[in-house]
Design an enzyme around this catalytic site. Structure first.
Site, PDB file in Angstrom:
ATOM      1  N   THR A 140       0.873  -1.180   0.000  1.00  0.00           N
ATOM      2  CA  THR A 140       0.000   0.000   0.000  1.00  0.00           C
ATOM      3  C   THR A 140       0.908   1.226   0.000  1.00  0.00           C
ATOM      4  O   THR A 140       2.057   1.153   0.434  1.00  0.00           O
ATOM      5  CB  THR A 140      -0.892   0.033   1.254  1.00  0.00           C
ATOM      6  OG1 THR A 140      -0.037   0.118   2.397  1.00  0.00           O
ATOM      7  CG2 THR A 140      -1.750  -1.208   1.364  1.00  0.00           C
ATOM      8  N   LYS A 143     -15.239  16.290  11.659  1.00  0.00           N
ATOM      9  CA  LYS A 143     -16.174  16.127  12.772  1.00  0.00           C
ATOM     10  C   LYS A 143     -16.495  17.502  13.338  1.00  0.00           C
ATOM     11  O   LYS A 143     -15.696  18.098  14.035  1.00  0.00           O
ATOM     12  CB  LYS A 143     -15.571  15.209  13.827  1.00  0.00           C
ATOM     13  CG  LYS A 143     -15.390  13.813  13.240  1.00  0.00           C
ATOM     14  CD  LYS A 143     -14.966  12.784  14.239  1.00  0.00           C
ATOM     15  CE  LYS A 143     -15.052  11.409  13.582  1.00  0.00           C
ATOM     16  NZ  LYS A 143     -14.049  10.473  13.990  1.00  0.00           N
ATOM     17  N   GLU A 156      -5.570  -3.753  -1.249  1.00  0.00           N
ATOM     18  CA  GLU A 156      -5.986  -4.971  -0.523  1.00  0.00           C
ATOM     19  C   GLU A 156      -7.126  -5.706  -1.209  1.00  0.00           C
ATOM     20  O   GLU A 156      -7.441  -6.828  -0.843  1.00  0.00           O
ATOM     21  CB  GLU A 156      -6.448  -4.604   0.902  1.00  0.00           C
ATOM     22  CG  GLU A 156      -5.362  -4.137   1.840  1.00  0.00           C
ATOM     23  CD  GLU A 156      -5.133  -2.632   1.788  1.00  0.00           C
ATOM     24  OE1 GLU A 156      -5.397  -2.006   0.738  1.00  0.00           O
ATOM     25  OE2 GLU A 156      -4.686  -2.073   2.800  1.00  0.00           O
ATOM     26  N   TRP A 185     -20.960  14.774  11.177  1.00  0.00           N
ATOM     27  CA  TRP A 185     -19.879  14.542  10.222  1.00  0.00           C
ATOM     28  C   TRP A 185     -20.123  15.334   8.948  1.00  0.00           C
ATOM     29  O   TRP A 185     -21.228  15.353   8.415  1.00  0.00           O
ATOM     30  CB  TRP A 185     -19.818  13.049   9.864  1.00  0.00           C
ATOM     31  CG  TRP A 185     -19.258  12.201  10.947  1.00  0.00           C
ATOM     32  CD1 TRP A 185     -18.947  12.588  12.216  1.00  0.00           C
ATOM     33  CD2 TRP A 185     -18.961  10.805  10.867  1.00  0.00           C
ATOM     34  NE1 TRP A 185     -18.467  11.534  12.924  1.00  0.00           N
ATOM     35  CE2 TRP A 185     -18.464  10.424  12.135  1.00  0.00           C
ATOM     36  CE3 TRP A 185     -19.053   9.849   9.858  1.00  0.00           C
ATOM     37  CZ2 TRP A 185     -18.065   9.120  12.409  1.00  0.00           C
ATOM     38  CZ3 TRP A 185     -18.670   8.556  10.124  1.00  0.00           C
ATOM     39  CH2 TRP A 185     -18.169   8.190  11.389  1.00  0.00           C
TER      40      TRP A 185
HETATM   41  P1  ADP Z   1      -3.616   4.042  -0.312  1.00  0.00           P
HETATM   42  O1  ADP Z   1      -4.463   3.419   0.776  1.00  0.00           O
HETATM   43  O2  ADP Z   1      -2.209   4.038   0.043  1.00  0.00           O
HETATM   44  O3  ADP Z   1      -4.131   5.350  -0.841  1.00  0.00           O
HETATM   45  P2  ADP Z   1      -4.839   2.447  -2.368  1.00  0.00           P
HETATM   46  O4  ADP Z   1      -4.504   2.785  -3.735  1.00  0.00           O
HETATM   47  O5  ADP Z   1      -4.983   1.034  -2.005  1.00  0.00           O
HETATM   48  O6  ADP Z   1      -3.714   3.051  -1.511  1.00  0.00           O
HETATM   49  O7  ADP Z   1      -6.132   3.271  -1.994  1.00  0.00           O
HETATM   50  C1  ADP Z   1      -7.345   2.726  -1.635  1.00  0.00           C
HETATM   51  C2  ADP Z   1      -8.244   3.819  -1.167  1.00  0.00           C
HETATM   52  O8  ADP Z   1      -8.496   4.769  -2.182  1.00  0.00           O
HETATM   53  C3  ADP Z   1      -9.611   3.352  -0.745  1.00  0.00           C
HETATM   54  O9  ADP Z   1      -9.602   2.815   0.552  1.00  0.00           O
HETATM   55  C4  ADP Z   1     -10.413   4.643  -0.838  1.00  0.00           C
HETATM   56  O10 ADP Z   1     -10.235   5.462   0.298  1.00  0.00           O
HETATM   57  C5  ADP Z   1      -9.786   5.338  -2.011  1.00  0.00           C
HETATM   58  N1  ADP Z   1     -10.610   5.116  -3.212  1.00  0.00           N
HETATM   59  C6  ADP Z   1     -10.407   4.240  -4.187  1.00  0.00           C
HETATM   60  N2  ADP Z   1     -11.354   4.346  -5.139  1.00  0.00           N
HETATM   61  C7  ADP Z   1     -12.193   5.332  -4.742  1.00  0.00           C
HETATM   62  C8  ADP Z   1     -13.376   5.935  -5.287  1.00  0.00           C
HETATM   63  N3  ADP Z   1     -13.894   5.564  -6.435  1.00  0.00           N
HETATM   64  N4  ADP Z   1     -13.957   6.911  -4.569  1.00  0.00           N
HETATM   65  C9  ADP Z   1     -13.458   7.322  -3.390  1.00  0.00           C
HETATM   66  N5  ADP Z   1     -12.348   6.808  -2.849  1.00  0.00           N
HETATM   67  C10 ADP Z   1     -11.715   5.827  -3.503  1.00  0.00           C
END
Ligand code: ADP
Length: 542
Positions: free
Chosen positions: A185, A437, A330, A442
């Site tokens: 990640t 918050k 993940e 929220w």
């Molecule tokens: P990192 O956690 O390091 O940013 P990732 O690329 O695995 O790496 O990111 C996953 C996260 O990206 C998700 O948990 C979410 O918060 C965000 N995410 C992915 N796709 C979307 C989407 N379509 N809309 C909003 N958030 C998104």
């Protein structure tokens, strides 16, 4: 009763054999800056075999990790194919990680060999002395003499090493449950964590990428993979392309709007995938330099929320539908895809398309409240999303499945906050750490960002919570204006007046040159918060 069916392994080797034989003429096209390098899937099979033989000659055995520090190109694709198919584990290193994170992940995964693109040698060389397990570095597409090898490390030229190798390889039968590839990640939320995908999970995920109600990748497609191969396996495009016979267009290091527009003009891909910031940049470029992009049957956007204004602009000005999808490293990464049900009409269609999407059969989802209760799917109750399924991580490499921060009774805690409709469409309102918050309520930073980005003068807007004595936290909007455009904070506040609840109207505004971005091109709110607390933002208060 046991079934009477055969039990073939779902492996990357099987995918590769299939692709090279059945889809021999499909292509991997790599952009060179002024033209292309082309390789058919039949040639990819030979290329991968030479690479596998070369890696064996360097002593790669068993499930040793082979790292890649590369752009999206034919050599990276050969690594994607060869390394898992020979039984080793592909580890895609994110070239944009901070140096100490790069060192951390390469040491943590225990990479034995690293393949590096020539143009990335200067970046890699600085970290190489700190990589404890690396014994061989192979430099592709560049001059090998520029890399000084520390003691105990051998440096090889990719072309020379592969030239003398046979172009067949006896691909072993690999257990489908063993690791095929690893991706860490990006560490937006702490130390990077390693996800090890199995052959089986990659295979099943590839089928999902090709499903009609998912990304719909098909044999007839030519897919422009802008999302890097070091970011969540390029969203599954490389292996899905091998499965279905779609051709791939690889931009290599040419990721700015102008070269992307050139690639579009030259190759006319039918499909493309990238994070919103790439599409925003391309949109601005196309608006200033119009060109026909209607060859794109659809583009997929994910990684962070797709602003509705971006979706409308591409569809209404350029005839290109934007498909919104959600996922994480993940989750391999495909978690949900926003294709409206066939019964939706009129405005409903857009409402469905704005969501993060519908869960497929293989992804089970639930929402958990702050007090730990499961919430209903009523499109109103907001909680943390947890998911489960055959391509969802059950633990991290070297970690434990009982880490309560990330796993909960066999479910992955996503850290994403949102609601789910009765028909299974997810709407994310935030990441749990980005929610604002305010006085016990929220405020969704994403909703505010989308509303501000709906203003024609705004190119980008990022919203963070800032400490407030009375309310705990209040929203601060950092705005990047489109070139040549002017608007004041007061006018933007006025623009929001009929779009968000009155108590949510932000009173802190700052105009900035650029929103800081993470290593995978998302808004880096951690840095934005630090800029604010260090007094580096010029803020107007209401
Ligand atoms: P990192 O956690 O390091 O940013 P990732 O690329 O695995 O790496 O990111 C996953 C996260 O990206 C998700 O948990 C979410 O918060 C965000 N995410 C992915 N796709 C979307 C989407 N379509 N809309 C909003 N958030 C998104």
């Amino acid at each position: 009763m046991l079934s009477t069916m055969q039990d073939g392994h779902l492996s990357i080797g099987t995918l590769l054999r299939h692709a090279t034989k059945v889809h021999a003429t499909s292509e991997i096209v790599t952009w060179t800056g002024s033209g292309t390098r082309r390789e058919t899937f039949a040639d990819l099979g030979k290329h991968a075999a030479r690479l596998a033989n070369a890696l064996r000659s360097l002593g790669v055995t068993g499930d040793q990790r082979v790292g890649t520090f590369m752009w999206n190109n034919a050599e990276h694709m050969a690594a994607y194919a060869a390394i898992p198919a020979m039984g080793a584990v592909l580890h895609t290193l994110n070239i944009r990680l901070f140096p100490e994170q790069l060192v951390f992940v390469a040491n943590h995964a225990e990479d034995h060999v690293v393949l590096v693109d020539g143009t990335l040698v200067p970046l890699f060389a600085k970290q190489l002395p700190h990589l404890k397990t690396v014994r061989h570095v192979i430099v592709a597409n560049g001059d090998v003499s520029t890399l000084q090898a520390p003691e105990g490390v051998e440096v090889h030229s990719y072309d020379e090493l592969l030239a003398s190798q046979p172009d067949t390889f006896d691909w072993p039968d690999v257990d489908e449950r063993s690791a095929a590839a690893m991706c860490y990640t990006s560490g937006t939320t702490g130390d990077p964590k390693g996800v090890a995908y199995s052959h089986r999970s990659l295979w099943l995920h590839s089928m999902q990428v090709c499903m009609t109600d998912s990304m719909r990748l098909a044999e007839s497609d030519k897919a422009l993979a802008i999302v890097p191969m070091f970011h969540a396996m390029s969203w599954g495009l490389p292996y899905a392309a091998l499965m279905i016979g779609a051709s791939l267009v690889m931009p290599d290091r040419f990721l700015q709007p102008e070269p992307i527009a050139q690639i579009l003009a030259a190759e006319k891909p039918t499909f493309a995938a990238a994070v919103p910031t790439i599409w925003q940049g391309l949109l601005q470029y196309l608006d200033a330099n119009p060109q026909d992009v209607s060859h794109l049957r659809e583009v997929v956007v994910g990684g962070s929320a797709a602003p509705p204004s971006l979706m409308h602009a591409f569809e209404e000005r350029y005839g290109v539908p934007v498909l919104h999808a959600w996922g994480m490293t993940e989750t391999s990464p495909l978690g949900s895809v926003a294709r409206p049900p066939h019964t939706a009409t009129g405005e409903q269609v857009w409402a469905y398309r704005y969501t993060q999407g519908r869960f497929p059969a293989s992804v089970s989802a639930r929402l958990i409240s702050e007090s730990g209760e499961e919430l209903p799917w009523d499109d109103e109750s907001v909680g943390e999303l947890e998911v489960q399924g055959p391509w969802i991580a059950a633990s991290y490499h070297g970690g434990s499945a009982v880490d309560p921060e990330k796993f909960h009774d066999g479910w992955l805690r996503t850290g994403d906050v949102g609601k789910i409709s009765p028909d299974g469409f997810l709407t994310l309102t935030d990441r749990s750490k980005d929610v604002i918050k305010s006085g016990g309520e929220w405020i969704s930073s994403v909703d505010l960002e989308n509303a501000v980005m709906g203003h024609p003068a705004v190119a980008e807007a990022a919203v963070i919570g800032v400490p407030d004595e009375k309310w705990d936290e209040r929203p601060l909007v950092a705005v990047v204006l489109r070139q040549g455009q002017q608007v004041t904070a007061a006018e933007l506040r006025e623009f929001l007046a009929d779009k968000v609840a009155k108590w949510q109207l932000p009173e802190h505004w700052s105009f900035i040159e650029e929103v800081p971005k993470t290593s995978v091109g998302k808004f880096d709110k951690k840095r934005l918060r630090a800029m604010n607390s260090d007094g580096k933002l010029d803020v107007t208060h209401f």
